[in-house]
Design a protein around this motif. Structure first.
Motif, PDB file in Angstrom:
ATOM      1  N   UNK A  28       0.804  -1.221   0.000  1.00  0.00           N
ATOM      2  CA  UNK A  28       0.000   0.000   0.000  1.00  0.00           C
ATOM      3  C   UNK A  28       0.838   1.273   0.000  1.00  0.00           C
ATOM      4  N   UNK A  29       2.048   1.217   0.532  1.00  0.00           N
ATOM      5  CA  UNK A  29       2.868   2.430   0.611  1.00  0.00           C
ATOM      6  C   UNK A  29       3.439   2.851  -0.741  1.00  0.00           C
ATOM      7  N   UNK A  30       3.400   1.993  -1.743  1.00  0.00           N
ATOM      8  CA  UNK A  30       3.901   2.360  -3.077  1.00  0.00           C
ATOM      9  C   UNK A  30       2.821   2.251  -4.151  1.00  0.00           C
ATOM     10  N   UNK A  31       1.576   2.053  -3.725  1.00  0.00           N
ATOM     11  CA  UNK A  31       0.479   1.863  -4.676  1.00  0.00           C
ATOM     12  C   UNK A  31      -0.708   2.746  -4.336  1.00  0.00           C
ATOM     13  N   UNK A  32      -1.569   2.868  -5.339  1.00  0.00           N
ATOM     14  CA  UNK A  32      -2.836   3.543  -5.083  1.00  0.00           C
ATOM     15  C   UNK A  32      -3.901   2.952  -6.006  1.00  0.00           C
ATOM     16  N   UNK A  33      -5.097   2.726  -5.472  1.00  0.00           N
ATOM     17  CA  UNK A  33      -6.190   2.255  -6.322  1.00  0.00           C
ATOM     18  C   UNK A  33      -6.618   3.383  -7.251  1.00  0.00           C
ATOM     19  N   UNK A  34      -6.978   3.054  -8.465  1.00  0.00           N
ATOM     20  CA  UNK A  34      -7.381   4.109  -9.402  1.00  0.00           C
ATOM     21  C   UNK A  34      -8.739   3.843 -10.048  1.00  0.00           C
ATOM     22  N   UNK A  35      -9.512   2.944  -9.500  1.00  0.00           N
ATOM     23  CA  UNK A  35     -10.858   2.684 -10.001  1.00  0.00           C
ATOM     24  C   UNK A  35     -10.926   1.434 -10.856  1.00  0.00           C
ATOM     25  N   UNK A  36     -12.138   0.889 -10.974  1.00  0.00           N
ATOM     26  CA  UNK A  36     -12.394  -0.321 -11.756  1.00  0.00           C
ATOM     27  C   UNK A  36     -11.527  -1.490 -11.311  1.00  0.00           C
ATOM     28  N   UNK A  38      -8.395  -1.449 -10.638  1.00  0.00           N
ATOM     29  CA  UNK A  38      -6.998  -1.288 -11.053  1.00  0.00           C
ATOM     30  C   UNK A  38      -6.185  -0.667  -9.922  1.00  0.00           C
ATOM     31  N   UNK A  39      -4.874  -0.932  -9.957  1.00  0.00           N
ATOM     32  CA  UNK A  39      -3.943  -0.410  -8.952  1.00  0.00           C
ATOM     33  C   UNK A  39      -2.729   0.143  -9.677  1.00  0.00           C
ATOM     34  N   UNK A  40      -2.311   1.349  -9.285  1.00  0.00           N
ATOM     35  CA  UNK A  40      -1.094   1.916  -9.845  1.00  0.00           C
ATOM     36  C   UNK A  40       0.065   1.670  -8.892  1.00  0.00           C
ATOM     37  N   UNK A  41       1.139   1.086  -9.421  1.00  0.00           N
ATOM     38  CA  UNK A  41       2.377   0.892  -8.674  1.00  0.00           C
ATOM     39  C   UNK A  41       3.262   2.083  -9.010  1.00  0.00           C
ATOM     40  N   UNK A  42       3.579   2.879  -7.996  1.00  0.00           N
ATOM     41  CA  UNK A  42       4.279   4.139  -8.203  1.00  0.00           C
ATOM     42  C   UNK A  42       5.802   4.033  -8.115  1.00  0.00           C
ATOM     43  N   UNK A  43       6.324   2.927  -7.581  1.00  0.00           N
ATOM     44  CA  UNK A  43       7.766   2.747  -7.441  1.00  0.00           C
ATOM     45  C   UNK A  43       8.139   1.337  -7.871  1.00  0.00           C
ATOM     46  N   UNK A  44       9.199   1.242  -8.667  1.00  0.00           N
ATOM     47  CA  UNK A  44       9.708  -0.054  -9.085  1.00  0.00           C
ATOM     48  C   UNK A  44      11.073  -0.278  -8.454  1.00  0.00           C
ATOM     49  N   UNK A  45      11.383  -1.511  -8.054  1.00  0.00           N
ATOM     50  CA  UNK A  45      12.652  -1.786  -7.363  1.00  0.00           C
ATOM     51  C   UNK A  45      13.847  -1.813  -8.305  1.00  0.00           C
ATOM     52  N   UNK A  46      15.009  -1.640  -7.713  1.00  0.00           N
ATOM     53  CA  UNK A  46      16.291  -1.790  -8.397  1.00  0.00           C
ATOM     54  C   UNK A  46      17.037  -2.947  -7.751  1.00  0.00           C
ATOM     55  N   UNK A  47      17.991  -3.522  -8.441  1.00  0.00           N
ATOM     56  CA  UNK A  47      18.781  -4.620  -7.888  1.00  0.00           C
ATOM     57  C   UNK A  47      19.942  -4.039  -7.082  1.00  0.00           C
ATOM     58  N   UNK A  48      19.629  -3.564  -5.904  1.00  0.00           N
ATOM     59  CA  UNK A  48      20.591  -2.863  -5.066  1.00  0.00           C
ATOM     60  C   UNK A  48      21.694  -3.760  -4.512  1.00  0.00           C
TER      61      UNK A  48
END
Length: 114
Positions: A28-36, A38-48
């Motif tokens: 939930x801390x990197x996503x938000x529901x956007x209706x219907x 659907x969920x938007x993922x706002x951050x993608x990981x890197x291979x740190x």
């Protein structure tokens, strides 16, 4: 009649990429529901850590995450209605994308011991 496995004939890279998007959508801390649904993922990981990265309680090997920075699987997943992409910044998983059974979750989301 049992549901057909992989009805959209996604290849292994596309299945792995969708599996990671689905896992990311659980945070939930990197996503938000956007209706219907659907969920938007706002951050993608890197291979740190070189050959892997941590995704919540899981360890993901870099070799299983190459699709996160590759526009080709994004394009296919978008064309098939599973995502709406803003490559490489964020991704919207449609209800269909969230519900699609990839069969790869246990294979690429490893238990983390550190």
């Amino acid at each position: 009649m049992a549901a057909r496995k992989n009805p959209l004939n996604l290849n292994p890279l596309q299945l792995k990429t969708l599996t990671l998007f689905q896992a990311l959508a659980e945070f939930e801390d990197i996503c938000r529901p956007i209706g219907d649904g659907a969920v938007e993922v706002l951050e993608l990981p890197f291979t740190a850590h070189g050959n892997h990265f941590h995704l919540g309680p899981w360890l993901v090997y870099a070799q299983d995450a190459t699709g996160l920075r590759n526009p080709a699987p994004w394009a296919v997943l978008e064309r098939k209605g599973l995502i709406r992409g803003n490559f490489p910044m964020s991704v919207v998983l449609t209800r269909e994308g969230l519900d699609y059974e990839t069969g790869m979750r246990r294979q690429i989301l490893q238990g983390s011991d550190h």
